[in-house]
Scaffold this motif. Structure first.
Motif, PDB file in Angstrom:
ATOM      1  N   ASN A 154      48.991  51.188  38.503  1.00  0.00           N
ATOM      2  CA  ASN A 154      48.000  52.245  38.311  1.00  0.00           C
ATOM      3  C   ASN A 154      47.624  52.901  39.646  1.00  0.00           C
ATOM      4  O   ASN A 154      47.428  54.115  39.728  1.00  0.00           O
ATOM      5  N   ILE A 155      47.517  52.083  40.696  1.00  0.00           N
ATOM      6  CA  ILE A 155      47.161  52.631  42.013  1.00  0.00           C
ATOM      7  C   ILE A 155      48.252  53.572  42.504  1.00  0.00           C
ATOM      8  O   ILE A 155      47.992  54.682  42.985  1.00  0.00           O
ATOM      9  N   VAL A 156      49.527  53.134  42.382  1.00  0.00           N
ATOM     10  CA  VAL A 156      50.653  53.960  42.853  1.00  0.00           C
ATOM     11  C   VAL A 156      50.722  55.268  42.076  1.00  0.00           C
ATOM     12  O   VAL A 156      50.954  56.343  42.638  1.00  0.00           O
ATOM     13  N   LYS A 157      50.488  55.203  40.746  1.00  0.00           N
ATOM     14  CA  LYS A 157      50.645  56.391  39.894  1.00  0.00           C
ATOM     15  C   LYS A 157      49.466  57.356  39.991  1.00  0.00           C
ATOM     16  O   LYS A 157      49.647  58.574  39.972  1.00  0.00           O
ATOM     17  N   HIS A 158      48.243  56.822  40.079  1.00  0.00           N
ATOM     18  CA  HIS A 158      47.087  57.687  39.847  1.00  0.00           C
ATOM     19  C   HIS A 158      46.070  57.739  40.988  1.00  0.00           C
ATOM     20  O   HIS A 158      45.294  58.689  41.057  1.00  0.00           O
ATOM     21  N   ALA A 159      46.009  56.723  41.860  1.00  0.00           N
ATOM     22  CA  ALA A 159      44.855  56.596  42.745  1.00  0.00           C
ATOM     23  C   ALA A 159      44.909  57.496  43.973  1.00  0.00           C
ATOM     24  O   ALA A 159      43.885  57.767  44.583  1.00  0.00           O
ATOM     25  N   HIS A 160      46.133  57.963  44.372  1.00  0.00           N
ATOM     26  CA  HIS A 160      46.281  58.717  45.628  1.00  0.00           C
ATOM     27  C   HIS A 160      45.719  57.906  46.808  1.00  0.00           C
ATOM     28  O   HIS A 160      45.054  58.446  47.693  1.00  0.00           O
ATOM     29  N   GLU A 169      41.677  45.949  45.717  1.00  0.00           N
ATOM     30  CA  GLU A 169      40.855  47.071  46.169  1.00  0.00           C
ATOM     31  C   GLU A 169      41.742  48.155  46.765  1.00  0.00           C
ATOM     32  O   GLU A 169      42.762  47.849  47.397  1.00  0.00           O
ATOM     33  N   ASP A 170      41.353  49.426  46.528  1.00  0.00           N
ATOM     34  CA  ASP A 170      42.078  50.547  47.133  1.00  0.00           C
ATOM     35  C   ASP A 170      41.083  51.584  47.630  1.00  0.00           C
ATOM     36  O   ASP A 170      39.897  51.531  47.291  1.00  0.00           O
ATOM     37  N   ASN A 171      41.570  52.518  48.439  1.00  0.00           N
ATOM     38  CA  ASN A 171      40.731  53.597  48.973  1.00  0.00           C
ATOM     39  C   ASN A 171      41.055  54.922  48.314  1.00  0.00           C
ATOM     40  O   ASN A 171      40.966  55.970  48.936  1.00  0.00           O
ATOM     41  N   GLY A 172      41.444  54.853  47.021  1.00  0.00           N
ATOM     42  CA  GLY A 172      41.842  56.060  46.299  1.00  0.00           C
ATOM     43  C   GLY A 172      40.660  56.874  45.812  1.00  0.00           C
ATOM     44  O   GLY A 172      39.511  56.661  46.200  1.00  0.00           O
TER      45      GLY A 172
END
Length: 587
Positions: free
Chosen positions: A508-514, A534-537
């Motif tokens: 999901n992070i790779v596809k949508h989070a930028h 956790e991500d900084n998307g």
């Protein structure tokens, strides 16, 4: 009561008047901002220069210029546009045949001494059809010099629509505009086919309102009808207009008349009931009281009573009151308990009204049976879901084995056979490169379906390989940490579930989070496994994602629930955090 009703109606009309006044001021403000933005972007100056050049060359304006102006009117919802030179002569108009309604003298009179400023002007007095004409005047400035001007005609129907909204104004309520010449500027609700400027509102109360004198609220309107009226001038504009909201006096007073008739009817009914009740009570008040007492006491214990004989007593009324109170309390508790069971709350407590309370005992038995049935159903659903997931993982293992033993070996044989082909080395190298790319793609697909590292080396190695794949096939930086507080091996079922949860989150992070950075931390504690991704998307709103599809988020939560765990998702514009808690089963 009459004065209170009048004041309430005036307050309601005042609220409506303020609301419509604010809506119309906001409409003018938005139009002013739109036109000012176009002026700052030099749109009007560009149009003026283009059309002035065409006029100098004695050529007609192109369809491109006309289309651009028409598009501006369409986007900002204006009616017409007139381009004027410094002598207020029309150079261009979106109206058919360039029909410009104002002369130089009339426009100068309307502008006064503010010809070099943006303003709203009321040109209705020069309308041949006696309809309202409202223009936005914008001077065109080039190098601090006024070289022309723009007149943009307002689509007054939008303002008319606001005025015609009669919610809360009854059947005779109306809001309308009156200008300083004491003539209507908006269409009358009662005379919709009559041009507004032909209707005069030259009354003493309106004159006083324009002069800032005391404003009467009970007046005669332009129809000669007695009305309740509220007047308020339009502020922050150059228009000398008054917004008036009114309701017919007879309609405003209708509730008092209805209340009077209602009270008369109620009084007659009450008198009739008193006569009838007094008659029946005087003839038969004593005989049924003891019978009612015994029946009510029996009902308060939850027992269906039999017919009981009449007895005499000196405190029948007190005993009946006590019995009715106990019955009411008992039936209320029983009803509340039944509602709790109906809503699925099987843990609620309940005490029967007595040892013979058949209804209460039946409800308790039904609660226990439903609780057992729910536990069985939950267990069965969980077992089915686990079996389905286990079947999926087993099928995935079979597929990657087929890919490895079948497709992988076939690609290896093909690569070996390429070496034996009689062809130049460059062609062979190109074919080998394509075969190697295919082998790598098969390996990548195999890893996504079922990583060998999970089977051979456990969860930590599989997650590390998954992070390496993310870094390899995207520009995201992954910080992976796996901390073990206790030396043990997780079951394959728990390992594959945690792997799928992390895989879904990273996908999901790779596809949508930028996102550009991701941290994956796993803490293997004695009583649980804690995972945080956790991500900084750019984040998301979970409820909106679930409405659209949200299959990935549902899979994460469902896999955690199947292992008696839970998931916490926190997301904002600064990034997303997914925390998963999976308890370790006690042996």
């Amino acid at each position: 009561m009459r004065d209170a009703l009048i004041q309430r109606t005036i307050d309601q009309l005042s609220s409506i008047n303020i609301l419509k006044n604010d809506l119309i001021k906001e409409h003018f403000r938005r139009s002013h901002n739109d036109l000012q933005a176009l002026e700052l972007e030099h749109k009007f100056l560009g149009i003026y220069q283009s059309i002035a050049q065409d006029a100098q060359n004695k050529s007609k304006s192109t369809n491109t210029e006309f289309g651009e102006i028409s598009e501006l009117l369409k986007v900002y919802e204006f009616k017409n546009l007139y381009l004027l030179d410094t002598n207020f002569q029309s150079l261009f108009s979106t109206k058919e045949k360039n029909l410009y309604p104002l002369s130089k003298e009339s426009l100068e009179s309307l502008l006064g001494t503010k010809g070099n400023l943006f303003q709203i002007i009321d040109a209705s007095a020069y309308s041949e059809s006696k309809e309202t004409l409202l223009y936005y005047y914008i001077p065109i400035v080039d190098e601090n010099q006024v070289v022309g001007s723009i007149l943009v005609e307002e689509d007054f129907q939008k303002i008319q629509d606001i005025l015609l909204e009669n919610t809360g104004m009854g059947n005779t309520g109306e809001s309308y505009f009156v200008a300083g010449d004491y003539r209507l500027r908006s269409t009358s609700r009662f005379f919709p086919d009559v041009p507004p400027l032909t209707i005069s509102v030259d009354t003493e109360s309106i004159r006083n309102a324009f002069q800032g004198l005391s404003k009467d609220h009970i007046i005669a309107d332009y129809r000669g009808k007695k009305v309740l009226s509220v007047q308020r001038q339009i502020e922050n504009t150059t228009l000398d207009w008054m917004l008036i909201s009114e309701m017919d006096f007879d309609e405003a007073m209708a509730p008092i008349i209805e209340l009077r008739n209602y009270l008369i009817g109620i009084t007659l009914i009450i008198l009739l009931l008193i006569v009838l009740i007094t008659y029946f009570l005087s003839n038969a008040i004593a005989r049924p009281i003891l019978e009612l007492k015994n029946i009510v006491f029996t009902l308060s214990k939850g027992i269906i009573p039999n017919q009981t004989p009449l007895t005499s007593s000196t405190d029948e009324i007190i005993q009946i009151t006590k019995a009715i109170n106990e019955l009411t309390d008992g039936l209320k508790r029983t009803t509340d308990f039944a509602q709790e069971i109906g809503s699925g709350n099987f843990k609620t407590s309940f005490k029967t009204l007595s040892d013979f309370d058949m209804l209460g005992q039946a409800l308790l038995h039904m609660r226990d049976e439903l609780l057992i049935l729910r536990e069985k159903e939950t267990k069965l659903e969980r077992e089915k879901a686990i079996a389905l997931l286990q079947g999926q993982e087993k099928e995935r293992r079979r597929i990657i084995q087929e890919l490895h033993d079948g497709v992988g070996q076939m690609l290896t044989v093909i690569r070996m056979q390429v070496d034996s082909l009689e062809a130049d080395n460059e062609s062979k190298a190109e074919i080998k490169n394509q075969i190697n790319n295919t082998v790598n793609e098969v390996k990548r697909i195999s890893y996504n379906v079922m990583p060998h590292a999970l089977i051979d080396y456990g969860l930590e190695a599989a997650l590390r390989g998954l992070c390496d794949h993310v870094k390899k096939y995207s520009s995201i930086t992954v910080d992976f940490q796996y901390v073990k507080d206790i030396d043990r091996s997780l079951t394959f079922e728990m390992s594959i579930a945690l792997f799928r949860i992390v895989q879904e989150a990273l996908t999901n992070i790779v596809k949508h989070a930028h996102a550009t950075k991701v941290s994956l931390h796993v803490l293997d504690k004695e009583d649980e496994v804690y995972v945080v991704v956790e991500d900084n998307g750019r984040g998301f709103v979970e409820s909106e994602v679930l409405k659209k599809d949200g299959l990935g988020l549902r899979n994460i939560r469902e896999r955690a629930n199947l292992l008696d765990g839970y998931t916490e998702i926190h997301s904002s514009s600064k990034g997303t955090s997914i925390e998963v808690h999976i308890p370790i089963p006690t042996t």
